[in-house]
Design a protein around this motif. Structure first.
Motif, PDB file in Angstrom:
ATOM      1  N   THR A   1       0.840  -1.192   0.000  1.00  0.00           N
ATOM      2  CA  THR A   1       0.000   0.000   0.000  1.00  0.00           C
ATOM      3  C   THR A   1       0.880   1.248   0.000  1.00  0.00           C
ATOM      4  O   THR A   1       1.850   1.330   0.760  1.00  0.00           O
ATOM      5  N   HIS A   2       0.501   2.205  -0.836  1.00  0.00           N
ATOM      6  CA  HIS A   2       1.273   3.439  -0.949  1.00  0.00           C
ATOM      7  C   HIS A   2       0.334   4.642  -0.930  1.00  0.00           C
ATOM      8  O   HIS A   2      -0.777   4.584  -1.480  1.00  0.00           O
ATOM      9  N   LYS A   3       0.780   5.710  -0.298  1.00  0.00           N
ATOM     10  CA  LYS A   3       0.027   6.954  -0.263  1.00  0.00           C
ATOM     11  C   LYS A   3       0.480   7.859  -1.411  1.00  0.00           C
ATOM     12  O   LYS A   3       1.674   8.060  -1.610  1.00  0.00           O
ATOM     13  N   VAL A   4      -0.502   8.382  -2.126  1.00  0.00           N
ATOM     14  CA  VAL A   4      -0.236   9.279  -3.251  1.00  0.00           C
ATOM     15  C   VAL A   4      -0.919  10.609  -2.958  1.00  0.00           C
ATOM     16  O   VAL A   4      -2.125  10.645  -2.654  1.00  0.00           O
TER      17      VAL A   4
ATOM     18  N   VAL B   1      -6.778  22.520  -3.876  1.00  0.00           N
ATOM     19  CA  VAL B   1      -6.732  21.915  -2.555  1.00  0.00           C
ATOM     20  C   VAL B   1      -5.850  20.669  -2.608  1.00  0.00           C
ATOM     21  O   VAL B   1      -5.886  19.904  -3.582  1.00  0.00           O
ATOM     22  N   ASP B   2      -5.059  20.451  -1.581  1.00  0.00           N
ATOM     23  CA  ASP B   2      -4.227  19.254  -1.513  1.00  0.00           C
ATOM     24  C   ASP B   2      -5.103  18.005  -1.574  1.00  0.00           C
ATOM     25  O   ASP B   2      -6.188  17.947  -0.979  1.00  0.00           O
ATOM     26  N   TYR B   3      -4.606  17.006  -2.314  1.00  0.00           N
ATOM     27  CA  TYR B   3      -5.361  15.761  -2.494  1.00  0.00           C
ATOM     28  C   TYR B   3      -4.493  14.590  -2.043  1.00  0.00           C
ATOM     29  O   TYR B   3      -3.271  14.583  -2.270  1.00  0.00           O
ATOM     30  N   GLU B   4      -5.112  13.595  -1.433  1.00  0.00           N
ATOM     31  CA  GLU B   4      -4.367  12.430  -0.970  1.00  0.00           C
ATOM     32  C   GLU B   4      -5.243  11.194  -1.055  1.00  0.00           C
ATOM     33  O   GLU B   4      -6.449  11.241  -0.769  1.00  0.00           O
TER      34      GLU B   4
ATOM     35  N   VAL C   1      -7.488  14.079  -8.249  1.00  0.00           N
ATOM     36  CA  VAL C   1      -8.688  14.925  -8.280  1.00  0.00           C
ATOM     37  C   VAL C   1      -8.286  16.310  -7.797  1.00  0.00           C
ATOM     38  O   VAL C   1      -7.790  16.468  -6.672  1.00  0.00           O
ATOM     39  N   LEU C   2      -8.498  17.306  -8.633  1.00  0.00           N
ATOM     40  CA  LEU C   2      -8.135  18.678  -8.290  1.00  0.00           C
ATOM     41  C   LEU C   2      -9.392  19.504  -8.075  1.00  0.00           C
ATOM     42  O   LEU C   2     -10.294  19.523  -8.924  1.00  0.00           O
ATOM     43  N   GLN C   3      -9.478  20.150  -6.933  1.00  0.00           N
ATOM     44  CA  GLN C   3     -10.605  21.015  -6.607  1.00  0.00           C
ATOM     45  C   GLN C   3     -10.080  22.367  -6.149  1.00  0.00           C
ATOM     46  O   GLN C   3      -9.154  22.435  -5.325  1.00  0.00           O
ATOM     47  N   ARG C   4     -10.690  23.401  -6.680  1.00  0.00           N
ATOM     48  CA  ARG C   4     -10.291  24.737  -6.261  1.00  0.00           C
ATOM     49  C   ARG C   4     -10.822  25.016  -4.859  1.00  0.00           C
ATOM     50  O   ARG C   4     -11.901  24.532  -4.500  1.00  0.00           O
ATOM     51  N   PRO C   5     -10.121  25.772  -4.074  1.00  0.00           N
ATOM     52  CA  PRO C   5     -10.610  26.088  -2.727  1.00  0.00           C
ATOM     53  C   PRO C   5     -11.869  26.935  -2.803  1.00  0.00           C
ATOM     54  O   PRO C   5     -12.061  27.709  -3.755  1.00  0.00           O
ATOM     55  N   PRO C   6     -12.806  26.822  -1.823  1.00  0.00           N
ATOM     56  CA  PRO C   6     -14.039  27.626  -1.856  1.00  0.00           C
ATOM     57  C   PRO C   6     -13.695  29.105  -1.727  1.00  0.00           C
ATOM     58  O   PRO C   6     -12.666  29.471  -1.166  1.00  0.00           O
ATOM     59  N   PRO C   7     -14.619  29.992  -2.224  1.00  0.00           N
ATOM     60  CA  PRO C   7     -14.368  31.430  -2.086  1.00  0.00           C
ATOM     61  C   PRO C   7     -14.309  31.829  -0.617  1.00  0.00           C
ATOM     62  O   PRO C   7     -14.851  31.147   0.269  1.00  0.00           O
ATOM     63  N   ILE C   8     -13.707  32.949  -0.343  1.00  0.00           N
ATOM     64  CA  ILE C   8     -13.468  33.360   1.041  1.00  0.00           C
ATOM     65  C   ILE C   8     -14.764  33.520   1.838  1.00  0.00           C
ATOM     66  O   ILE C   8     -14.820  33.203   3.021  1.00  0.00           O
ATOM     67  N   TYR C   9     -15.852  33.957   1.193  1.00  0.00           N
ATOM     68  CA  TYR C   9     -17.103  34.171   1.930  1.00  0.00           C
ATOM     69  C   TYR C   9     -17.818  32.852   2.233  1.00  0.00           C
ATOM     70  O   TYR C   9     -18.785  32.817   2.976  1.00  0.00           O
TER      71      TYR C   9
END
Length: 333
Positions: free
Chosen positions: A241-244, A252-255, A271-279
């Motif tokens: 088993t390996h962590k990627v 956002v960091d993905y693991e 999987v890449l997701q943009r961080p939510p807006p500040i509000y």
């Protein structure tokens, strides 16, 4: 001297003069002799070689080096004259097949007689200029019998007995053998220089392959906490088993985790997701609430602790005299 002897002498002189006068024109009009075949060779083959050589010369004049090379190669097979080596070298140079061109010109320089070499005074400079555009690649492989491909062309099997002579510049190298994962890399071969590549093949019985892809470029991939490069990439790992994980400044960091078996291949699609807006972040509204509450409490404290001047009233003429409170009766209820 008798008269008969005098007549005979004059006739002989006139005959010699006549033959000498007409002989040159007769030789010029005579057909050219067929090329003489070397001892033990078929004259017909020598004549055919001469024809193909002439056809190759015409092809070179018409800027058709591929046709010229075919003609020169056939001519050399029929009658291996050293001059054809030079012609083949020039055709190969025009085709940008520099390693082969260097080989032909070098052999020509070694085999051609002095009188033939004198007809190509720039030969050494030509060979030197080709050398500057070539590189020598030494490939070391830990497995014998591995196939080595450079720029999608099979260059030989390991172990190689000498360096590969190749055009300088970027080159994709592939080394593969039965029972091993292929070794792929890209090298930059220096002109007039050398490069040593150490290709270590990994047995499929001991490791597995992990492939990582990403929808964007510039994504850093970490395998078991170590930087493995940027996606897309492939790496060999031990079974288990390996962590990627992925890192990108805009996402956002993905693991995730993946199990790799010996000799197997596993693909991880990041999987890449943009961080939510500040509000939209919880701490944003918590901070706003603290600021608002703090502002209200501060305003109330200010109102309670700040002394104000007494009011001047609003009954004309804008101020009541002390007599008003004494002489004015109270209003009935």
């Amino acid at each position: 001297m008798s008269r008969n002897r005098l007549r005979a002498g004059l006739s002989h002189v006139l005959l010699v003069a006549l033959i000498t006068t007409i002989a040159p024109s007769a030789r010029a009009d005579a057909p050219q002799a067929a090329p003489q075949a070397p001892a033990g060779q078929d004259p017909a083959l020598v004549a055919r070689a001469k024809e193909r050589k002439a056809e190759g010369d015409k092809a070179m004049d018409k800027l058709r080096p591929l046709d010229a090379l075919a003609a020169y190669t056939e001519a050399y097979a029929l009658n291996p004259e050293p001059a054809l080596l030079y012609n083949m070298g020039r055709a190969l140079e025009a085709l940008d097949r520099l390693p082969e061109a260097l080989e032909k010109l070098t052999v020509f320089r070694a085999q051609a007689p002095a009188e033939l070499l004198a007809k190509v005074p720039g030969l050494n400079d030509r060979i030197a200029n080709i050398e500057k555009r070539l590189s020598r690649l030494t490939v070391k492989v830990n497995v014998d019998g591995a196939r080595i491909l450079v720029r999608d062309v099979v260059a030989g099997m390991s172990p190689l007995d000498k360096p590969l002579v190749l055009k300088a510049g970027p080159a994709d190298v592939l080394v593969e053998a039965e029972g091993y994962f292929p070794y792929r890399t890209r090298v930059d071969l220096p002109g007039a220089g050398a490069y040593v590549l150490d290709a270590q093949l990994q047995s499929k019985a001991r490791v597995g392959k992990l492939l990582v892809t990403a929808p964007k470029t510039g994504v850093t991939v970490l395998v078991d906490g170590k930087n493995a490069g940027q996606a897309p990439l492939e790496t060999l790992v031990e079974p288990g088993t390996h962590k990627v994980a992925s890192r990108h400044p805009e996402y956002v960091d993905y693991e995730t985790s993946v199990i790799v078996t010996a000799g197997g291949e596993r693909t991880v699609a990041l999987v890449l997701q943009r961080p939510p807006p500040i509000y939209a972040r919880w701490w944003f509204w918590t901070t706003i609430g603290v600021v608002v509450a703090g502002g209200a409490a501060g305003g109330a404290a200010y109102a309670l602790t700040t002394e104000k001047d007494p009011g001047r009233g609003d009954i004309p003429p804008g101020q009541l005299s002390p007599a008003f409170f004494v002489t004015t009766p109270p209003l009935p209820f």
